[in-house]
Design a protein around this motif. Structure first.
Motif, short mmCIF file in Angstrom:
data_model
loop_
_atom_site.label_atom_id
_atom_site.label_comp_id
_atom_site.label_asym_id
_atom_site.label_seq_id
_atom_site.Cartn_x
_atom_site.Cartn_y
_atom_site.Cartn_z
N LEU A 177 0.84 -1.19 0.00
CA LEU A 177 0.00 0.00 0.00
C LEU A 177 0.88 1.25 0.00
N LEU A 178 1.53 1.45 -1.13
CA LEU A 178 2.41 2.60 -1.34
C LEU A 178 1.74 3.57 -2.30
N PRO A 179 2.11 4.85 -2.27
CA PRO A 179 1.54 5.80 -3.23
C PRO A 179 1.70 5.30 -4.66
N GLY A 180 0.61 5.31 -5.41
CA GLY A 180 0.60 4.83 -6.79
C GLY A 180 0.02 3.44 -6.96
N THR A 181 -0.09 2.67 -5.88
CA THR A 181 -0.64 1.32 -5.96
C THR A 181 -2.15 1.36 -6.22
N VAL A 182 -2.61 0.52 -7.14
CA VAL A 182 -4.04 0.43 -7.45
C VAL A 182 -4.68 -0.59 -6.51
N VAL A 183 -5.79 -0.21 -5.89
CA VAL A 183 -6.52 -1.06 -4.95
C VAL A 183 -7.95 -1.19 -5.43
N THR A 184 -8.49 -2.41 -5.42
CA THR A 184 -9.86 -2.65 -5.87
C THR A 184 -10.67 -3.28 -4.75
N ALA A 185 -11.85 -2.74 -4.50
CA ALA A 185 -12.77 -3.32 -3.51
C ALA A 185 -13.47 -4.51 -4.13
N GLU A 186 -13.27 -5.72 -3.57
CA GLU A 186 -13.79 -6.92 -4.19
C GLU A 186 -14.97 -7.55 -3.45
N LEU A 187 -14.90 -7.60 -2.13
CA LEU A 187 -15.90 -8.34 -1.37
C LEU A 187 -16.07 -7.72 0.00
N ARG A 188 -17.31 -7.63 0.44
CA ARG A 188 -17.58 -7.08 1.78
C ARG A 188 -18.28 -8.15 2.61
N SER A 189 -17.87 -8.30 3.86
CA SER A 189 -18.47 -9.32 4.72
C SER A 189 -19.95 -9.00 4.94
N PRO A 190 -20.76 -10.02 5.29
CA PRO A 190 -22.20 -9.79 5.50
C PRO A 190 -22.48 -8.68 6.51
N GLY A 191 -21.62 -8.54 7.51
CA GLY A 191 -21.82 -7.50 8.51
C GLY A 191 -21.33 -6.13 8.07
N GLY A 192 -20.72 -6.07 6.88
CA GLY A 192 -20.23 -4.80 6.35
C GLY A 192 -18.78 -4.51 6.65
N ASP A 193 -18.15 -5.30 7.51
CA ASP A 193 -16.77 -5.06 7.90
C ASP A 193 -16.15 -6.39 8.35
N PRO A 194 -14.98 -6.80 7.85
CA PRO A 194 -14.07 -6.05 6.97
C PRO A 194 -14.46 -6.16 5.50
N THR A 195 -13.64 -5.50 4.66
CA THR A 195 -13.80 -5.56 3.22
C THR A 195 -12.52 -6.15 2.62
N ALA A 196 -12.70 -7.01 1.60
CA ALA A 196 -11.55 -7.61 0.91
C ALA A 196 -11.17 -6.73 -0.28
N TYR A 197 -9.87 -6.39 -0.35
CA TYR A 197 -9.36 -5.55 -1.42
C TYR A 197 -8.31 -6.33 -2.21
N ARG A 198 -8.29 -6.10 -3.52
CA ARG A 198 -7.25 -6.67 -4.38
C ARG A 198 -6.09 -5.68 -4.43
N ILE A 199 -4.92 -6.15 -3.94
CA ILE A 199 -3.74 -5.29 -3.88
C ILE A 199 -2.56 -6.05 -4.48
#
Length: 348
Positions: A300-322
């Motif tokens: 997670l450095l400046p310039g890295t692309v992050v994609t939100a992929e999946l969110r738990s049923p309770g809303g937290d946490p969220t899985a990100y593609r990094i």
């Protein structure tokens, strides 16, 4: 004729006497010696805590009293009076119109303790995994153990920081302080952008509530309304409503326009919708120590692309593609990562 003592009983009595002598009277390691050391250490802690309290009161333009000293040290009024008398006799305090005041020597001792406390808090924040609520208590216990040489080594290891994690100035070895230059949050003009520069960490109960609100030095804030019962302000896209007694522990510094434009870049990672991508622009100052290093190690450095992929049923946490890996982040972590929009989107 006197009765003969059983040799085994006599031997047992001699052994018991020898054990008692060893336990209570043995130099340096006996119970008596240990008790004496503990007593001397407690006395030194009381004295140093009293000097630290008086230093802080003087720095804030307040008048230290026996009652305030007793409360800060955790003793009764009689003991506080004894402490003040002993410190005066040793040349660490003097009487100024009925108020205990630090002498030059007393000031040096107080500065050493404050420097030790704030450097140790900085160390806990940057180098360990202790929760923020634990920093103050840990530093309170450790501040009395550090020698001037150990403090210099710690300061060098940390890069000679000027402020602790709460924004309090760390005294230099010569006693010089670099003030945070902040003003009370409630005195800020409405909608004036500002940055939090200091959170008062005493009393601990109030500080814990500020931490629970997700507040930390470095955040940009805007006050929406100030009233006798509530202070409304915005930070990181969230509205906060605090009682004046809580807001009174938050100090801010107004921001010039160019700094506002630079700071405003991006939005929290939590703002990404599922399937949406963002490019990292910064990690907030609230990410410290091992947690910050872990996120940097994940890419997670400046310039890295992050994609939100999946969110738990309770809303937290969220899985990100990094960087080709899927990483789960809690909202409290993701909120401290700022991203800008990226044109790429995930397609199913």
């Amino acid at each position: 004729m006197s009765a003969l003592i059983d040799p085994r009983l006599a031997l047992a009595m001699v052994a018991a006497l020898a054990l008692l002598v060893a336990l209570f009277c043995w130099p340096r390691r006996g119970l008596w010696a240990r008790w004496q050391r503990a007593r001397r250490f407690s006395e030194r802690v009381y004295r140093e805590d009293a000097l630290k309290h008086i230093h802080k009161a003087e720095a804030k333009g307040r008048r230290p009293t026996l009652e305030s000293i007793a409360g800060a040290v955790g003793v009764g009024l009689d003991e506080a009076a004894r402490l003040v008398g002993a410190l005066s006799a040793d040349g660490l305090l003097e009487d100024r119109a009925g108020t205990p005041a630090l002498t030059l020597q007393g000031h040096e001792v107080a500065v050493h303790i404050i420097r030790a406390h704030r450097l140790w808090e900085r160390y806990l924040a940057e180098e360990t995994g202790y929760d923020e609520e634990e920093w103050h208590g840990q530093a309170e216990r450790r501040e009395h153990d550090l020698t001037p040489a150990e403090l210099e080594a710690l300061a060098a290891r940390l890069g000679h920081p000027t402020h602790d994690p709460h924004g309090d100035p760390i005294p230099r070895a010569d006693g010089h302080l670099l003030p945070h230059g902040g003003q009370l949050l409630s005195t800020l003009p409405l909608d004036q952008p500002a940055r939090i520069v200091h959170l008062e960490d005493e009393p601990e109960a109030i500080y814990a509530q500020l931490v629970a609100e997700g507040l930390y030095p470095g955040q940009m804030v805007r006050v929406a309304a100030v009233g006798p019962e509530r202070v409304h302000f915005w930070t990181n896209g969230d509205e906060h409503v605090l009682a004046p007694i809580l807001a009174g522990n938050i100090f801010v510094r107004p921001l010039p326009t160019e700094e506002v434009e630079h700071t405003a870049a991006g939005r929290p990672l939590t703002a990404l919708k599922l399937g949406e991508s963002g490019r990292v622009v910064a990690l907030a100052a609230g990410l410290r120590g091992q947690e910050r290093r872990r996120l940097l190690d994940l890419g997670l450095l400046p310039g890295t692309v992050v994609t939100a992929e999946l969110r738990s049923p309770g809303g937290d946490p969220t899985a990100y593609r990094i960087r080709g890996a899927t990483i789960a982040l809690r909202a409290e972590q993701a909120r401290l990562i700022r991203v800008t929009n990226d044109e790429r989107r995930v397609t199913s």
